[in-house]
Design an enzyme around this catalytic site. Structure first.
Site, mmCIF file in Angstrom:
data_model
loop_
_atom_site.group_PDB
_atom_site.id
_atom_site.type_symbol
_atom_site.label_atom_id
_atom_site.label_comp_id
_atom_site.label_asym_id
_atom_site.label_seq_id
_atom_site.Cartn_x
_atom_site.Cartn_y
_atom_site.Cartn_z
ATOM 1 N N GLU A 1 0.211 5.119 0.737
ATOM 2 C CA GLU A 1 -0.732 6.149 1.196
ATOM 3 C C GLU A 1 -0.285 7.531 0.754
ATOM 4 O O GLU A 1 0.824 7.725 0.228
ATOM 5 C CB GLU A 1 -0.882 6.046 2.722
ATOM 6 C CG GLU A 1 -1.495 4.705 3.124
ATOM 7 C CD GLU A 1 -1.734 4.552 4.620
ATOM 8 O OE1 GLU A 1 -1.248 5.397 5.410
ATOM 9 O OE2 GLU A 1 -2.417 3.575 4.994
ATOM 10 N N ASN B 1 0.835 -1.199 0.000
ATOM 11 C CA ASN B 1 0.000 0.000 0.000
ATOM 12 C C ASN B 1 0.872 1.252 0.000
ATOM 13 O O ASN B 1 1.969 1.281 0.585
ATOM 14 C CB ASN B 1 -1.025 -0.002 1.142
ATOM 15 C CG ASN B 1 -0.452 -0.250 2.515
ATOM 16 O OD1 ASN B 1 0.608 -0.831 2.653
ATOM 17 N ND2 ASN B 1 -1.166 0.191 3.537
ATOM 18 N N CYS C 1 -10.911 -3.502 -4.114
ATOM 19 C CA CYS C 1 -9.861 -4.407 -4.595
ATOM 20 C C CYS C 1 -10.438 -5.753 -5.018
ATOM 21 O O CYS C 1 -9.881 -6.410 -5.894
ATOM 22 C CB CYS C 1 -8.777 -4.572 -3.544
ATOM 23 S SG CYS C 1 -7.671 -3.141 -3.523
ATOM 24 N N GLU D 1 -3.080 -4.524 -3.116
ATOM 25 C CA GLU D 1 -3.559 -5.353 -4.230
ATOM 26 C C GLU D 1 -3.497 -4.570 -5.538
ATOM 27 O O GLU D 1 -3.134 -5.125 -6.592
ATOM 28 C CB GLU D 1 -5.001 -5.810 -3.979
ATOM 29 C CG GLU D 1 -5.162 -6.726 -2.776
ATOM 30 C CD GLU D 1 -5.416 -5.990 -1.466
ATOM 31 O OE1 GLU D 1 -4.923 -4.858 -1.312
ATOM 32 O OE2 GLU D 1 -6.103 -6.544 -0.606
#
Ligand code: THU
Length: 136
Positions: free
Chosen positions: A48, A46, A93, A59
Site C-alpha cells: 500500500e 500487497n 487483478c 496478485e
C-alpha cells in the site's frame, strides 16, 4: 483443511510473503503465490501507499515476480488473506491474471482461518478480453 502437496507449497509461499505485506492503511495483509510454467513458485504481497490509489495488490506483485523471473504462464494461483471468508482477486487483478492464464486455470481463494474456495479464472472473469483479441 489439508491441502494437496502442490497446493500446500503455494499456500506456504503465499503465507510467508503475506507476513511481509505493507498494509498499514487497510490492515488487510494479502499474499499470492503462482505456480508458473517453468515449475517455479512466484509470490507477492500487497504494497500500500500513503497516496492510496498507488497501492499494489498481492496478485500484481506475484505476477511482476513471475515475469521478472522469466516465466510467462500462470498454471495455478493461490490468494490468502485475513479472516475466514475466501479472499478473491479484485476485478483489476482478474484481468491481470487473464493476461497470463486461460479459462480453466485454477484459482484457490483462502481466508486463512477458513476453508479454501477452488475456482477458475473462467468462473471469476467470464467472457473475458485477452491477448488473443489483438492477434491478427
Ligand atoms: N488486496 C489484494 O492484495 N488482493 C486481493 O485479492 C484483494 C485485496 C489488497 C488491496 C489492499 O491493499 C487491501 O487488500 C485492501 O483492499
Amino acid at each position: 483443511m489439508e491441502f494437496a502437496q502442490e497446493d500446500r507449497v503455494l499456500f506456504e509461499a503465499a503465507e510467508a510473503v503475506r507476513a511481509r505485506a505493507h498494509a498499514p492503511y487497510s490492515g488487510f495483509a494479502v499474499g499470492a503465490a503462482i505456480l508458473a510454467d517453468d515449475g517455479k513458485v512466484y509470490a507477492g504481497c500487497n504494497v500500500e501507499n500513503a497516496a492510496y490509489p498507488q497501492g499494489n495488490c498481492a496478485e500484481a506483485s506475484a505476477i511482476a515476480a513471475m515475469v521478472a523471473g522469466g516465466a510467462r504462464r500462470i498454471e495455478k494461483i493461490l490468494v490468502t488473506g485475513p479472516g475466514s471468508v475466501p479472499v478473491t482477486p479484485c476485478g483489476g487483478c482478474r484481468q491481470r491474471i487473464r493476461e497470463f492464464a486461460s479459462d480453466p486455470t485454477p484459482i484457490i481463494c483462502l481466508g486463512v482461518e477458513g476453508d479454501p474456495m477452488f475456482t477458475t479464472l473462467g468462473e471469476l472473469l467470464p467472457h473475458s478480453f485477452g491477448p488473443q483479441f489483438l492477434e491478427r
